[in-house]
Design a protein around this motif. Sequence first.
Motif, PDB file in Angstrom:
ATOM      1  N   ASN A  44      78.569   3.423 -11.693  1.00  0.00           N
ATOM      2  CA  ASN A  44      78.437   2.407 -10.337  1.00  0.00           C
ATOM      3  C   ASN A  44      79.727   2.580  -9.428  1.00  0.00           C
ATOM      4  O   ASN A  44      79.714   3.259  -9.515  1.00  0.00           O
ATOM      5  N   GLY A  45      79.386   2.106  -8.973  1.00  0.00           N
ATOM      6  CA  GLY A  45      80.024   1.926  -7.434  1.00  0.00           C
ATOM      7  C   GLY A  45      80.903   2.468  -7.337  1.00  0.00           C
ATOM      8  O   GLY A  45      81.563   3.684  -6.420  1.00  0.00           O
ATOM      9  N   LYS A  46      81.859   1.828  -8.178  1.00  0.00           N
ATOM     10  CA  LYS A  46      83.298   2.674  -8.042  1.00  0.00           C
ATOM     11  C   LYS A  46      83.380   3.999  -8.619  1.00  0.00           C
ATOM     12  O   LYS A  46      83.988   4.658  -7.718  1.00  0.00           O
TER      13      LYS A  46
ATOM     14  N   ARG B 170      80.863   5.915  -8.883  1.00  0.00           N
ATOM     15  CA  ARG B 170      80.577   6.945  -7.149  1.00  0.00           C
ATOM     16  C   ARG B 170      81.171   7.182  -5.665  1.00  0.00           C
ATOM     17  O   ARG B 170      81.506   8.820  -5.544  1.00  0.00           O
ATOM     18  N   GLU B 171      82.283   6.541  -5.804  1.00  0.00           N
ATOM     19  CA  GLU B 171      83.072   6.790  -4.636  1.00  0.00           C
ATOM     20  C   GLU B 171      84.019   7.890  -4.976  1.00  0.00           C
ATOM     21  O   GLU B 171      84.848   8.155  -4.147  1.00  0.00           O
TER      22      GLU B 171
END
Length: 122
Positions: free
Chosen positions: A60-62, A64-65
């Motif tokens: 998810n985006g988190k 990846r961050e």
Amino acid sequence: MRSEALGEGNFGMLLVGNVVINRVVANCDVFRNTTTIQQVIYQKNAFEGVGTDLWFGSANGKERELALRCINGYRADPATDALWYRNPGRDVPCPPEFYGVLAGRFKQHCFYDPKANLNCNL
């Protein structure tokens, strides 16, 4: 990172990410020929999470961050120079050595730095 440390939260996943990046840049012993993240992840017997259900799920985006933070140089104790970690189990003490020397613990994961004589150049 998720398949190794989801239960340890964002910080735990960052610490696992530290170990991965440290293995990419380390120039010693078993990590001499691992110069990419992919080589580190798929090194034989390196990570138990490879191939699990969590491994195959999309990041998810988190997540990846968090991975990009590690790639871009984020480091934190006890994994600043760690090349290994292990989860000995709940309420089980960390062994003082596991390939390297104990750098510290976060939740259930124990992190280990290389011994000085390995000259890993971290």
